[in-house]
Design a protein around this motif. Sequence first.
Motif, mmCIF file in Angstrom:
data_model
loop_
_atom_site.group_PDB
_atom_site.id
_atom_site.type_symbol
_atom_site.label_atom_id
_atom_site.label_comp_id
_atom_site.label_asym_id
_atom_site.label_seq_id
_atom_site.Cartn_x
_atom_site.Cartn_y
_atom_site.Cartn_z
ATOM 1 N N LEU A 1 0.861 -1.187 -0.039
ATOM 2 C CA LEU A 1 0.249 0.135 -0.114
ATOM 3 C C LEU A 1 0.815 1.415 0.039
ATOM 4 O O LEU A 1 1.727 1.236 0.730
ATOM 5 N N LEU A 2 0.483 2.139 -0.811
ATOM 6 C CA LEU A 2 1.099 3.289 -1.050
ATOM 7 C C LEU A 2 0.332 4.595 -0.697
ATOM 8 O O LEU A 2 -0.822 4.577 -1.274
ATOM 9 N N PRO A 3 0.760 5.676 -0.141
ATOM 10 C CA PRO A 3 0.056 6.732 -0.100
ATOM 11 C C PRO A 3 -0.192 7.563 -1.449
ATOM 12 O O PRO A 3 0.642 7.617 -2.255
ATOM 13 N N CYS A 4 -1.452 7.884 -1.587
ATOM 14 C CA CYS A 4 -1.744 8.573 -2.907
ATOM 15 C C CYS A 4 -1.476 10.142 -2.602
ATOM 16 O O CYS A 4 -2.397 10.787 -2.379
ATOM 17 N N SER A 5 -0.628 10.410 -3.201
ATOM 18 C CA SER A 5 -0.173 12.015 -3.258
ATOM 19 C C SER A 5 1.089 12.245 -4.165
ATOM 20 O O SER A 5 1.767 11.526 -4.254
ATOM 21 N N ALA A 6 1.011 13.511 -4.775
ATOM 22 C CA ALA A 6 1.996 13.907 -5.499
ATOM 23 C C ALA A 6 3.428 13.807 -5.123
ATOM 24 O O ALA A 6 4.238 13.898 -5.642
ATOM 25 N N ARG A 7 3.191 14.300 -3.626
ATOM 26 C CA ARG A 7 4.634 14.448 -2.930
ATOM 27 C C ARG A 7 5.226 13.009 -2.922
ATOM 28 O O ARG A 7 6.505 12.922 -2.965
ATOM 29 N N TYR A 8 4.559 12.052 -2.930
ATOM 30 C CA TYR A 8 4.962 10.547 -3.055
ATOM 31 C C TYR A 8 5.417 9.896 -4.317
ATOM 32 O O TYR A 8 5.471 8.903 -4.476
ATOM 33 N N TRP A 9 5.231 10.807 -5.485
ATOM 34 C CA TRP A 9 5.210 10.284 -6.620
ATOM 35 C C TRP A 9 6.538 9.569 -7.147
ATOM 36 O O TRP A 9 6.514 8.645 -7.706
ATOM 37 N N PRO A 10 7.524 10.005 -6.640
ATOM 38 C CA PRO A 10 9.029 9.194 -6.982
ATOM 39 C C PRO A 10 8.783 7.855 -6.514
ATOM 40 O O PRO A 10 9.178 6.994 -7.311
ATOM 41 N N ILE A 11 8.200 7.664 -5.458
ATOM 42 C CA ILE A 11 8.187 6.036 -4.922
ATOM 43 C C ILE A 11 6.830 5.348 -5.718
ATOM 44 O O ILE A 11 7.188 4.277 -6.086
ATOM 45 N N ILE A 12 5.960 6.096 -5.970
ATOM 46 C CA ILE A 12 4.618 5.439 -6.698
ATOM 47 C C ILE A 12 5.099 5.115 -8.187
ATOM 48 O O ILE A 12 4.767 4.177 -8.752
ATOM 49 N N GLN A 13 5.903 6.197 -8.827
ATOM 50 C CA GLN A 13 6.527 5.863 -10.029
ATOM 51 C C GLN A 13 7.472 4.453 -10.138
ATOM 52 O O GLN A 13 7.168 3.874 -11.139
ATOM 53 N N LEU A 14 8.311 4.121 -9.159
ATOM 54 C CA LEU A 14 9.012 2.935 -9.283
ATOM 55 C C LEU A 14 7.812 1.601 -9.252
ATOM 56 O O LEU A 14 8.126 0.820 -9.975
ATOM 57 N N PHE A 15 6.740 1.722 -8.508
ATOM 58 C CA PHE A 15 5.980 0.647 -8.392
ATOM 59 C C PHE A 15 5.202 0.682 -9.610
ATOM 60 O O PHE A 15 4.656 -0.512 -9.988
ATOM 61 N N GLU A 16 4.816 1.892 -10.339
ATOM 62 C CA GLU A 16 4.139 1.658 -11.571
ATOM 63 C C GLU A 16 4.918 1.112 -12.552
ATOM 64 O O GLU A 16 4.418 0.586 -13.464
ATOM 65 N N GLN A 17 6.095 1.191 -12.493
ATOM 66 C CA GLN A 17 7.060 0.567 -13.689
ATOM 67 C C GLN A 17 7.388 -0.883 -13.288
ATOM 68 O O GLN A 17 7.658 -1.804 -14.227
ATOM 69 N N CYS A 18 7.486 -1.198 -11.988
ATOM 70 C CA CYS A 18 7.832 -2.899 -11.724
ATOM 71 C C CYS A 18 6.912 -3.537 -11.043
ATOM 72 O O CYS A 18 7.049 -4.707 -10.995
ATOM 73 N N ALA A 19 5.655 -2.906 -10.807
ATOM 74 C CA ALA A 19 4.529 -4.104 -10.103
ATOM 75 C C ALA A 19 3.227 -3.835 -10.778
ATOM 76 O O ALA A 19 3.144 -3.029 -12.021
ATOM 77 N N GLU A 20 2.420 -4.494 -10.442
ATOM 78 C CA GLU A 20 1.176 -4.419 -11.054
ATOM 79 C C GLU A 20 0.118 -3.813 -10.113
ATOM 80 O O GLU A 20 -0.206 -4.176 -8.942
ATOM 81 N N ALA A 21 -0.640 -2.745 -10.655
ATOM 82 C CA ALA A 21 -1.706 -2.258 -9.813
ATOM 83 C C ALA A 21 -2.777 -2.941 -9.646
ATOM 84 O O ALA A 21 -3.571 -3.403 -10.738
ATOM 85 N N THR A 22 -3.321 -3.199 -8.524
ATOM 86 C CA THR A 22 -4.246 -3.795 -7.861
ATOM 87 C C THR A 22 -5.649 -3.434 -7.370
ATOM 88 O O THR A 22 -6.374 -4.149 -6.827
ATOM 89 N N GLY A 23 -5.641 -1.885 -7.715
ATOM 90 C CA GLY A 23 -6.844 -1.338 -7.091
ATOM 91 C C GLY A 23 -6.330 -0.331 -5.789
ATOM 92 O O GLY A 23 -5.261 0.140 -5.714
ATOM 93 N N VAL A 24 -7.520 -0.005 -5.006
ATOM 94 C CA VAL A 24 -7.127 0.668 -3.663
ATOM 95 C C VAL A 24 -7.546 -0.009 -2.489
ATOM 96 O O VAL A 24 -8.550 -1.251 -2.516
ATOM 97 N N GLU A 25 -7.221 0.431 -1.188
ATOM 98 C CA GLU A 25 -7.359 -0.089 -0.110
ATOM 99 C C GLU A 25 -7.053 0.957 0.793
ATOM 100 O O GLU A 25 -5.982 1.454 0.980
#
Length: 756
Positions: A600-624
């Motif tokens: 689970l990752l925080p949904c925030s523009a400030r957290y985008w560098p980390i989200i970008q890593l998971f967007e590239q290397c993992a599969e998005a499975t929704g929200v929780e």
Amino acid sequence: MHGIVELPPGIDPLESAVDGQDVAIQDITTTPRSYTVEVELTSATSWRNSCSCGESGELLCAHGAALLYRWLAQPAIFEPRIKPPAPQEKPTNRPAPAAPKPPLVRETLKADNLPNPPVSSAIRYSPDLVNILVQIGLGELRSIAREYNLTTNGLSKQQLAEQIVEAIKQPDVVRRVATTLEKPQRQLLAALSLAGGLVHDDDLRGLFERFSLGQAAQLQRALLALQGKALLFRVNSFNADLLARNNSPSNLLDIGWFVPTEIRTALRIFVPVTSFDPEQPDEHSVLPHVQSLPPMRILADLLLVARALDGMQVEPDDSWFPTMMAESEFPTVHVNSPGMGHTALLSQPNELPSAALLTALQKKVSFAPSFLRFATQILLLAGIVQRPERETPYLRILPDAARLLLGSNHADVLSDLFKLWLQSPSATELFALQEDGLRLLCRMTPLNVPVLRVGELAEENMEARQALTDLLAQAPIGQWMQFTAFSRFVYRLNPLLLQRRQRLLPAPHWWLEADADKALKPQHLGDWQRAELLYVARLITGPFHWWGLCDVALSSQGRLLAFRMTALARWLLHDVPLDLDKVQEFTQETLEVLEDGQVLLPCSARYWPIIQLFEQCAEATGVERSQLRYRFTPQALSQALSQGYQMTRLLEVLRQAVARAGQSDGSGAQLLARLERWLASYGRVRIYTGVTVVETIDTTVMRELMATTSLDEYVIRPLHPTIVVVKPTATERLSDELKRRGQSPLIHDEDLYGPE
């Protein structure tokens, strides 16, 4: 007609060619292309076309057709340009071709796969003040010139008019002239400016009476005084309603009153404010509940809703199911009983999500149904979410939705989304009034055919939304304003906020009802407070608050008490540069690894560098729990490695998360160990079946074969310096060539000897 047709970045079908194998070779560009088009209509059924794409003649190219269709759809945005005759030439009565005025619309979403928003109908147009002044008598012109301390001796009407217009463009001069006005005259000028600067006689008289500025004779004196100082103009042959939307000329009404844009800009008129203290308790000793959203928060919320919608199945009885979706935008009409006359009740249009879809969506994200409707509307408008199709009856989102909404250009995306919402016709806010017990009804013909035109409700709602936005743009920033006083001012300024077009009709096409058989009349304050007041309150506590334009103060019962405009409003409404460092949302949430290995990752523009890593290397499975959820799979990891992404930063982030958790054998540590094991054993394997392979004992023999035989002509793919895949027809020829040289190759036939 003359215009410029611009194509968005992408593929231009007119520039495609076809090769010998009927394979389309398309020219893909990354910059918009523009074509200068000129179309001359010679009759009702013939024309001549000239375009910079190279096509000309009586057959229209696609760019000429686009110009003609734009003229048919929005003729008001085309400005007639008649060149004045030369001094030594006789004037002719032949009109010159009209040219479309380029719309002042900012760049749309910074993504190649998003559609362009519709061109705004609020294209700024400033009437030619010189031509208006020339129609005034010479004596009146000289009187106006003296108000601006201009020299009048020896000047013609044209020269006087030009000097007056130049003086009006100087803010200091305009403010000095405005100080000579009496108080009722200044109040009338301020009211006209806040009303949009464009009214006709009936609206002007009503405005004067509602603000209690005096009697009818005083109105005439105020108008003469404002005209005598060139602060107000009486213009013939224009449609006040169309001007209020398009600022463009028309000829449906005879007389209107117009305040130039230069005057309104110079005077800097603000909405009157009744202050409010959110720290002061009410009569029940309860402090107001102040709600303020972090700037740019709406982008993160839109991404959460989009991820929740992704892959959601649409039931066959849902209005969004492919076989149920009606091509018409007209809402469903339920005919009333015959005793109620020829009227019908309007039900929710298909553009809004159904109650079942909202219920299923609310189970995934904890947002109010009103925000879910709004977020779904924005995502559909921008093309981030795509409706179901016949083959795939489920909702889909763009694969780069996270980059669009949280990436490096998220501020520009927010501005573009706001303007897209503001300029898009929609009846969403009108039908939301049904939650307050109001009903929307329309008139029917004796044959039970609705008089209401397709899209009429959407256009009325869009105009009301834009009018309220323009008014809030004149409100002070950072000051709490009492909503009761503000709503009373809106009523005095424009009671026909929702039904402005209906006053031009002998009988309204649609209306609102709170009680059966009793239409609400917005001209009456009591009826206005039961409908339009709720509409204004819903817009402020809803979309304007969600966009980050204003903070709201609510009572314990949820009633809107006050609001204040935020710093974000200065950027979205006035295009003032925004300091992103001051408005960035701060979050203390960190990465969390679940027991099943999902993250689970925080949904925030400030957290985008980390989200970008998971967007590239993992599969998005929704929200929780209002967070983005990801899962690592061998397929996603392999695809990321194949695209050249380095996993060093990803492993470092996971190690930091495990160290913060302090659990050496927890789910985070297990996930990290599994990823390290996968990365250590990662490789590429290709399996070829049913192919012909030539193998030599070493590279020297392979080079000799390439030089002395025709092997090079049959090679499909080299697998190794000593192994190549060849065409099946090469076996017999290569064997004959080697036998002629006295060599006998070893041939292994799978059909005879079986697989090796």
